[in-house]
Scaffold this motif. Structure first.
Motif, short mmCIF file in Angstrom:
data_model
loop_
_atom_site.label_atom_id
_atom_site.label_comp_id
_atom_site.label_asym_id
_atom_site.label_seq_id
_atom_site.Cartn_x
_atom_site.Cartn_y
_atom_site.Cartn_z
N UNK A 257 45.31 -23.60 13.14
CA UNK A 257 44.53 -22.57 13.83
C UNK A 257 43.64 -21.88 12.80
N UNK A 258 42.48 -21.46 13.25
CA UNK A 258 41.48 -20.89 12.34
C UNK A 258 41.67 -19.37 12.23
N UNK A 259 42.88 -18.99 11.82
CA UNK A 259 43.19 -17.57 11.61
C UNK A 259 43.91 -17.42 10.28
N UNK A 260 43.89 -16.21 9.75
CA UNK A 260 44.57 -15.95 8.48
C UNK A 260 44.13 -14.63 7.88
N UNK A 261 44.79 -14.27 6.79
CA UNK A 261 44.43 -13.04 6.08
C UNK A 261 43.23 -13.31 5.19
N UNK A 262 42.06 -13.54 5.80
CA UNK A 262 40.87 -13.87 5.03
C UNK A 262 39.63 -13.59 5.86
N UNK A 263 38.46 -13.80 5.29
CA UNK A 263 37.21 -13.44 5.98
C UNK A 263 36.85 -14.44 7.08
#
Lengths: 273, 273
Positions: A257-263
Motif C-alpha cells: 500500500x502506498x502509505x507510510x510515515x513519509x511525504x
C-alpha cells in the motif's frame, strides 16, 4: 478547517507554513485553517493535559462552521482521551471529515466504529517539516477541500471493498478495546515506523491471529521505515513476515500500500470508497 | 525436568551452570534437568525454526518422564509457535508444570486458557547469567522441585483470589487473540523491561480499556526496569500511570508486585494459589 492535537504539540511555525501553503494553492482565500490554541500547548510529552486535548477536539468537532477536523500530529495521546471525546460529540460532529494517521488512528478507529463522520488516514500539518513535506500536506488539503482523487492511495480507487488503514502498532493497541471497528470484508492497510522487524512480526502475529482481523478481505502492507537493525539479524524483512502471517492466518495478501510515515503517504478513506 | 526454548537460544554454558547449581542444592542427584538440543540451536533471532521450537516443546510436554517443562529464555518467539504446539499436546502434558516469563508468557497464557497443566511465572535458566542470578534460578528450582513457598511472590500467599502474571507488552499482544485466558476475578500482575514510559502508558491504556481485563479483581505492578529516558520528560512514572489507569477503568489498584526482569523475580502460580 479546524486543527487540534490529540497527541504531541506542533509549533506555530508549522501552522504558518501550512497556512502559507494553503494560500498558495487557493489564493482566493476560501480555505480557512483554524488552529486551536491547544495545538501549541506543552505538558511533558503531550499537547496539553488530557482535558485540554479532549476539550479542543470536542469544541471543533461540535462546531458546525468547521467542515474538517485535522489532527496536527501523532506521537501518543489519542487513546488517553478517546473515551472523554466520544460521549460529548453532537450532531455537527457527524457531518464532518476527520484526518490524521499514526497515533491519531485510534481516534479515526473509534469514530469509524461509531459511524461518526468520515475518516481519512492521511498526512497531518506536522508533515510539513519533512523534506518535501509540502507535497504531503498539499495532498491532504486537496483531498479535504476538493476531494481530488489524485490524493488517494491508488488501490483504493480500484476496489469496491471497504478499506481501513492503520499504523501497525496502533492497531495492535486497539485489539481488545471498544475502539476497534468491525473490519469484516475490509482491505486492511498497515504501515509502521521505527520498530524492529521482530516487533513488526510480533504485532502481525497478534493481529492476524485475532478473529476480529481474520474477517478482513485482505492485508496490504504500507511502508515500514526507520527499522532499527536487529542483533542478531532477524533473517526476514517486513514483507516476508507479513506474507507469512497472511498465509498462516488465511487472510489474503494483497500486496503493498502506498502509505507510510513519509511525504509520499497517500490518503485512505475509511469504509467504502 | 525438561528445558526447551520457545524464543531465543541459550548457550551450553547456561545449561552447565544451572546443572551445577541444581547439584549443589540437591547433591543426591534426584533433580535431573534435560536440555533439549533445540535450546542451543540458532536461526537468526530464534532458537531454531518455528518447527524445531514447536517440536521440542511438544516432545517434552508429551513425555510422561518429564515433571516440569521449563522455558530456557524469552525474547520473542512463543506466539509464532503456540498454535503449532497446543493441538498436539497429549495426556502427559496435562499433568505437568510449566515455568517461564517475558515472551514465554504467551505460552503460559494459552496453556492456562485451555486448562493444560499448572503454569508458573518465574525465573528461567537464562537468568543465571545475571549478576546474582543463581538466587533467581535456585528460587525457580526450589519451587518446581520442592514447592518451597519461600519462592512465591508474597502477596500470592496472602490472597485467595486467582492470580495471573505477565510482561505488560506480552499481555498487550495477547489482547484480541485466542490465547488470552479468562481473567475474571484475577489479581493481575504486570511487569515490564526496556520500554519508554509512554509505551507503558499506551499498553496500560489498551489493557485497562478492554472488557477482558476490566473483569479482573485488580492490578499489581511489578518492576519496570531499564526504562529509556523520554524526550521530553514524560512527567509521570510507571506507578503513576498504572494508578491512573486503574482509577479511570474502575480496576482496583492493589499496589506493587515482587516480579520483574531481575534476580529478585518471584514465582507466581497462575490460577488459585
Amino acid at each position: 478547517m479546524g486543527v487540534a492535537a490529540s497527541g504531541r504539540p506542533v509549533t506555530p511555525d508549522v501552522a504558518e507554513r501550512v497556512q502559507a501553503l494553503a494560500r498558495s494553492i487557493w489564493p482566493d482565500g476560501r480555505v480557512r485553517i483554524s488552529y486551536h490554541p491547544q495545538c501549541f500547548q506543552e505538558q511533558g510529552h503531550f499537547a496539553g493535559s488530557d482535558e485540554a486535548r479532549a476539550d479542543a477536539l470536542v469544541e471543533l468537532a461540535n462546531d458546525p462552521a468547521v467542515d474538517a477536523l485535522w489532527i496536527a500530529r501523532g506521537g501518543w495521546g489519542a487513546a488517553r482521551i478517546v473515551d472523554m471525546v466520544l460521549p460529548r460529540l453532537k450532531r455537527a460532529a457527524h457531518g464532518k471529515s476527520y484526518m490524521g494517521y499514526s497515533d491519531a488512528g485510534t481516534l479515526l478507529a473509534a469514530l469509524y466504529a461509531r459511524g461518526i463522520g468520515r475518516q481519512f488516514h492521511g498526512p497531518m500539518p506536522v508533515d510539513i517539516v519533512r523534506e518535501g513535506g509540502e507535497a504531503a500536506v498539499a495532498r491532504a488539503l486537496r483531498w479535504l477541500v476538493d476531494q481530488d482523487e489524485e490524493s488517494l492511495e491508488a488501490s483504493v480507487r480500484a476496489t469496491d471493498k471497504p478499506v481501513a488503514a492503520f499504523n501497525l502498532t496502533i492497531l495492535s493497541h486497539l485489539m481488545g478495546t471498544p475502539w476497534l471497528p468491525d473490519l469484516s470484508g475490509h482491505v486492511l492497510m498497515l504501515e509502521e515506523v521505527g520498530e524492529y522487524v521482530y516487533r513488526i512480526d510480533r504485532a502481525l502475529a497478534q493481529v492476524t491471529s485475532s478473529p476480529a482481523v481474520r474477517v478482513a478481505a485482505g492485508i496490504r502492507l504500507g511502508r515500514c521505515s526507520d527499522i532499527p537493525p536487529n542483533d542478531p539479524d532477524f533473517g526476514r524483512d517486513e514483507e516476508t513476515v507479513a506474507r507469512e502471517w497472511c498465509m498462516r492466518s488465511g487472510i489474503q495478501w494483497l500486496g503493498r500500500a502506498d502509505i507510510g510515515h513519509d511525504v509520499a503517504n497517500k490518503v485512505v478513506p475509511f469504509g467504502r470508497p
